[in-house]
Write a protein that holds these residues in place. Structure first.
Motif, PDB file in Angstrom:
ATOM      1  N   LYS A  83     -16.655  -8.624  20.702  1.00  0.00           N
ATOM      2  CA  LYS A  83     -17.407  -7.916  19.903  1.00  0.00           C
ATOM      3  C   LYS A  83     -17.010  -7.682  18.503  1.00  0.00           C
ATOM      4  N   GLY A  84     -15.823  -7.261  18.551  1.00  0.00           N
ATOM      5  CA  GLY A  84     -15.158  -6.866  17.024  1.00  0.00           C
ATOM      6  C   GLY A  84     -14.793  -8.005  16.340  1.00  0.00           C
ATOM      7  N   TRP A  85     -14.471  -9.012  17.295  1.00  0.00           N
ATOM      8  CA  TRP A  85     -14.194 -10.473  16.513  1.00  0.00           C
ATOM      9  C   TRP A  85     -15.412 -10.887  15.676  1.00  0.00           C
ATOM     10  N   LEU A  86     -16.474 -11.012  16.383  1.00  0.00           N
ATOM     11  CA  LEU A  86     -17.830 -11.454  15.841  1.00  0.00           C
ATOM     12  C   LEU A  86     -18.230 -10.666  14.625  1.00  0.00           C
ATOM     13  N   VAL A  87     -18.005  -9.150  14.805  1.00  0.00           N
ATOM     14  CA  VAL A  87     -18.532  -8.225  13.870  1.00  0.00           C
ATOM     15  C   VAL A  87     -17.769  -8.563  12.539  1.00  0.00           C
ATOM     16  N   THR A  88     -16.364  -8.726  12.569  1.00  0.00           N
ATOM     17  CA  THR A  88     -15.653  -8.950  11.676  1.00  0.00           C
ATOM     18  C   THR A  88     -15.888 -10.217  10.919  1.00  0.00           C
ATOM     19  N   VAL A  89     -15.907 -11.344  11.614  1.00  0.00           N
ATOM     20  CA  VAL A  89     -16.259 -12.649  11.159  1.00  0.00           C
ATOM     21  C   VAL A  89     -17.661 -12.581  10.344  1.00  0.00           C
ATOM     22  N   ALA A  90     -18.633 -12.263  11.079  1.00  0.00           N
ATOM     23  CA  ALA A  90     -20.034 -12.224  10.597  1.00  0.00           C
ATOM     24  C   ALA A  90     -20.070 -11.216   9.171  1.00  0.00           C
ATOM     25  N   TRP A  91     -19.483 -10.228   9.124  1.00  0.00           N
ATOM     26  CA  TRP A  91     -19.432  -9.140   7.881  1.00  0.00           C
ATOM     27  C   TRP A  91     -18.691 -10.093   6.646  1.00  0.00           C
ATOM     28  N   ARG A  92     -17.689 -10.773   7.189  1.00  0.00           N
ATOM     29  CA  ARG A  92     -16.765 -11.394   6.074  1.00  0.00           C
ATOM     30  C   ARG A  92     -17.819 -12.589   5.434  1.00  0.00           C
ATOM     31  N   ARG A  93     -18.532 -13.163   6.553  1.00  0.00           N
ATOM     32  CA  ARG A  93     -19.685 -14.462   5.973  1.00  0.00           C
ATOM     33  C   ARG A  93     -20.622 -13.634   5.327  1.00  0.00           C
ATOM     34  N   PHE A  94     -21.071 -12.616   5.659  1.00  0.00           N
ATOM     35  CA  PHE A  94     -22.215 -12.143   4.841  1.00  0.00           C
ATOM     36  C   PHE A  94     -21.491 -11.558   3.406  1.00  0.00           C
ATOM     37  N   LEU A  95     -20.454 -11.056   3.430  1.00  0.00           N
ATOM     38  CA  LEU A  95     -20.107 -10.617   2.017  1.00  0.00           C
ATOM     39  C   LEU A  95     -19.756 -11.724   0.940  1.00  0.00           C
ATOM     40  N   ASP A  96     -19.451 -12.963   1.884  1.00  0.00           N
ATOM     41  CA  ASP A  96     -18.946 -14.401   1.104  1.00  0.00           C
ATOM     42  C   ASP A  96     -20.140 -14.725   0.583  1.00  0.00           C
ATOM     43  N   ALA A  97     -21.220 -14.743   1.406  1.00  0.00           N
ATOM     44  CA  ALA A  97     -22.486 -15.199   0.847  1.00  0.00           C
ATOM     45  C   ALA A  97     -23.092 -14.343  -0.337  1.00  0.00           C
ATOM     46  N   THR A  98     -22.982 -13.031  -0.088  1.00  0.00           N
ATOM     47  CA  THR A  98     -23.449 -12.224  -0.935  1.00  0.00           C
ATOM     48  C   THR A  98     -22.985 -12.437  -2.183  1.00  0.00           C
ATOM     49  N   ARG A  99     -21.503 -12.294  -2.292  1.00  0.00           N
ATOM     50  CA  ARG A  99     -20.601 -12.595  -3.757  1.00  0.00           C
ATOM     51  C   ARG A  99     -21.132 -13.924  -4.428  1.00  0.00           C
ATOM     52  N   ALA A 100     -21.396 -14.811  -3.609  1.00  0.00           N
ATOM     53  CA  ALA A 100     -21.801 -15.996  -4.230  1.00  0.00           C
ATOM     54  C   ALA A 100     -22.848 -16.031  -5.138  1.00  0.00           C
ATOM     55  N   ASP A 101     -23.509 -15.006  -4.723  1.00  0.00           N
ATOM     56  CA  ASP A 101     -25.018 -14.969  -5.564  1.00  0.00           C
ATOM     57  C   ASP A 101     -25.060 -13.495  -6.458  1.00  0.00           C
ATOM     58  N   ALA A 102     -25.238 -13.776  -7.791  1.00  0.00           N
ATOM     59  CA  ALA A 102     -25.237 -12.703  -8.861  1.00  0.00           C
ATOM     60  C   ALA A 102     -25.919 -11.683  -8.482  1.00  0.00           C
ATOM     61  N   ALA A 103     -27.399 -12.110  -8.037  1.00  0.00           N
ATOM     62  CA  ALA A 103     -28.391 -11.072  -7.924  1.00  0.00           C
ATOM     63  C   ALA A 103     -28.225 -10.080  -6.652  1.00  0.00           C
ATOM     64  N   ARG A 104     -27.208 -11.009  -5.698  1.00  0.00           N
ATOM     65  CA  ARG A 104     -27.093 -10.172  -4.470  1.00  0.00           C
ATOM     66  C   ARG A 104     -25.844  -9.002  -4.314  1.00  0.00           C
ATOM     67  N   ARG A 105     -25.041  -9.556  -5.696  1.00  0.00           N
ATOM     68  CA  ARG A 105     -23.915  -8.574  -5.838  1.00  0.00           C
ATOM     69  C   ARG A 105     -24.271  -7.276  -6.334  1.00  0.00           C
ATOM     70  N   ARG A 106     -25.439  -7.020  -6.947  1.00  0.00           N
ATOM     71  CA  ARG A 106     -26.035  -5.822  -7.414  1.00  0.00           C
ATOM     72  C   ARG A 106     -26.075  -5.128  -5.997  1.00  0.00           C
ATOM     73  N   ARG A 107     -26.982  -5.452  -5.093  1.00  0.00           N
ATOM     74  CA  ARG A 107     -27.402  -5.155  -3.777  1.00  0.00           C
ATOM     75  C   ARG A 107     -25.889  -4.682  -2.939  1.00  0.00           C
ATOM     76  N   GLU A 108     -25.174  -5.379  -3.112  1.00  0.00           N
ATOM     77  CA  GLU A 108     -23.712  -5.112  -2.351  1.00  0.00           C
ATOM     78  C   GLU A 108     -23.173  -3.692  -2.992  1.00  0.00           C
ATOM     79  N   ASP A 109     -23.219  -3.795  -4.278  1.00  0.00           N
ATOM     80  CA  ASP A 109     -22.480  -2.736  -4.982  1.00  0.00           C
ATOM     81  C   ASP A 109     -23.369  -1.345  -4.533  1.00  0.00           C
ATOM     82  N   ALA A 110     -24.740  -1.553  -4.192  1.00  0.00           N
ATOM     83  CA  ALA A 110     -25.495  -0.472  -3.964  1.00  0.00           C
ATOM     84  C   ALA A 110     -25.117  -0.133  -2.467  1.00  0.00           C
ATOM     85  N   VAL A 111     -24.875  -0.828  -1.844  1.00  0.00           N
ATOM     86  CA  VAL A 111     -24.720  -0.821  -0.259  1.00  0.00           C
ATOM     87  C   VAL A 111     -23.072   0.008  -0.117  1.00  0.00           C
TER      88      VAL A 111
END
Lengths: 135, 381
Positions: free
Chosen positions: B51-79
């Protein structure tokens, strides 16, 4: 291969030869009839000629656009026609002769008294895409 | 590779991402990526904490995808700027998914599809097969649903009744193909009932178990319906019945009656009878009275008329039926049954034929046509 639509009618088709409403059959005759139809579909699946089939409820209505901002007009059930489709089956066969042969076989499903119904089935070819290479 | 383990972990990991503030659709994409990665690497290097492995990998993927998108960066900052979830996050994350998937902004069919996807961990293909629609259609339905709930903040618990209604719908869809939706509904309801302290969740679980226990006896080998009175009770799953009764009794003891508990109580009285003749119809009528009080539903009144017919005889049953709206589905079938028991075979045959005409599924139509045929064959002319 050519696709054909087989239409079974609740009413609207010419009368069957052995024309007795289903609720006047015996329960055994009903079971035999259903088994015949299921066996027919199963056999076509094995020969690779079956595409799809579906039974339809007898109710239904006509619907028509009635202009901007107005709800569609509905009419029916089937006030303007005596034709009601009971179900359809799509087959994919070598040609017209085979389609007629199969429709004939389905029309011979047993009915009242265990005798074939001889009901009329409507057989309609699918229109196909224009060929990309002309002969 | 343990598929059941992955399927069980999928909703858990998804829920954790959603709680951390990930957009639902983005979280799902990230979890799918992590699953692909797991299938690739686990056979060689199994993780100690899957479970920990999946959470870590998935969260990293989510952040990668989010960073790739300028509009999403603002949302990430908000989070990031938001305070930590705090001890309240100990509340089960999967429960949030239940509420998200049953969000009132979704249509019932979307809610059902999303629940099967997110909480059940079924693939889109499996759900499409269960509903007999093309995979592309189901994929569209699910992605529309995801768009609808994206941005929904689950800061308050949702309405348990809505979640239960969605699970009830899944159960009622029955089963076809490689996914048994009834069994899936039981699995999900069992999880839910273990997570929330709610008598109606237990009531729904009991109801499903009690119905499902009779499944093998309900259809003949040729697919024909077998009515309750004619079912081979030896084919009922007694272990499942015992579990259903146990769950129901614990729920009833809480003294917060609801419609699912009342329905389960009726099902348990049927399951409890050694033969159809020994069914306690008097008590069943009492439970129907409770159900009418709880729901006011015309369908319940219709079923009550059948029970009254069994408990007090066909005439009182017909009197109860006269109070019910005649345009209800199955009204004619009930009328036919009561007329036959009252000895009016001609009227019964006519009503059975009428009911067959109005039936909405093939098995029911064939069954009712056979009933009409049986009576017509017995009468001259």
């Amino acid at each position: 291969m050519a696709k054909y639509l087989l239409l079974k009618h609740y009413r609207g088709a010419p009368d069957a030869v052995n024309n007795v409403p289903m609720d006047r059959w015996t329960p055994q005759e009903i079971s035999d009839h259903i088994r015949y139809m299921n066996d027919f579909a199963a056999r076509l699946e094995e020969t690779g000629e079956y595409v799809d089939s579906q039974a339809l409820a007898p109710g239904g209505e006509w619907v028509r656009y009635d202009g901007e901002g107005r709800p569609p007009v509905t009419d029916g059930p089937f006030a303007e026609t005596k034709d009601v489709i009971a179900g359809w089956m799509v087959i994919d066969v070598d040609g017209h002769d085979r389609a007629v042969e199969l429709a004939g076989e389905l029309s011979a499903a047993p009915g009242a008294g265990g005798r074939p119904i001889h009901e009329w089935l409507e057989l309609r070819p699918f229109l196909t895409e224009a060929p990309t290479v002309t002969e | 590779m343990d598929e059941a383990l992955l399927r069980g972990l999928t909703p858990v990991v998804l829920a954790i991402l959603v709680r951390r503030g990930a957009d639902f659709a983005a979280a799902e994409d990230a979890v799918q990526d992590a699953l692909v990665e797991a299938v690739r690497t686990w056979p060689a290097e199994p993780p100690r904490d899957p479970k920990g492995w999946l959470v870590t990998v998935a969260w990293r993927r989510f952040l990668d995808a989010t960073r790739a998108d300028a509009a999403r960066r603002r949302r990430e900052d908000a989070v990031d700027a938001e305070p930590d979830a705090g001890p309240a996050s100990a509340a089960d994350d999967t429960l949030r998914l239940y509420f998200l998937c049953a969000h009132p902004s979704l249509t019932p069919s979307s809610a059902v599809a999303l629940t099967l996807r997110a909480v059940g961990g079924l693939t889109t293909r499996q759900i499409a097969r269960a509903y007999l629609v093309p995979e592309a259609t189901m994929a569209q339905r699910i992605s529309r649903a995801k768009r609808t709930v994206s941005g929904v903040r689950l800061d308050r618990p949702g309405d348990v009744a809505t979640v239960l209604r969605v699970l009830y719908l899944v159960f009622n869809e029955g089963y076809s193909g490689d996914v048994d939706l009834a069994a899936e509904a039981i699995r999900l309801t069992r999880q839910l009932a273990a997570r929330i302290d709610h008598p109606e969740a237990a009531g729904l679980l009991a109801l499903m178990l009690l119905h499902h226990a009779r499944r093998a006896a309900r259809t003949a080998p040729d697919g024909a319906l077998v009515p309750l009175a004619e079912q081979d009770r030896g084919r009922w799953d007694t272990r499942m019945i015992a579990e259903g009764v146990r769950v129901l009794q614990a729920a009833l003891a809480r003294d917060r009656l609801g419609e699912y508990q009342a329905q389960a109580a009726i099902a348990s009285l049927h399951a409890d009878a050694p033969t159809a003749e020994e069914t306690d119809w008097v008590q069943i009528v009492e439970w129907y009275d409770e159900l009418v009080r709880l729901t006011g539903s015309p369908v319940v009144r219709l079923n009550r008329a059948v029970a009254v017919g069994e408990a007090d005889g066909p005439r009182p049953g017909l009197a109860a039926l006269a109070e019910v709206d005649a345009s209800l589905p199955r009204h004619a079938a009930v009328a036919a049954y009561l007329r036959e028991r009252d000895g009016d075979l001609a009227a019964a045959a006519r009503l059975y034929a009428e009911a067959a005409h109005e039936a909405t599924n093939l098995a029911e139509r064939d069954h009712l046509t056979r009933q009409a045929a049986r009576l017509n064959a017995r009468r001259p002319g």
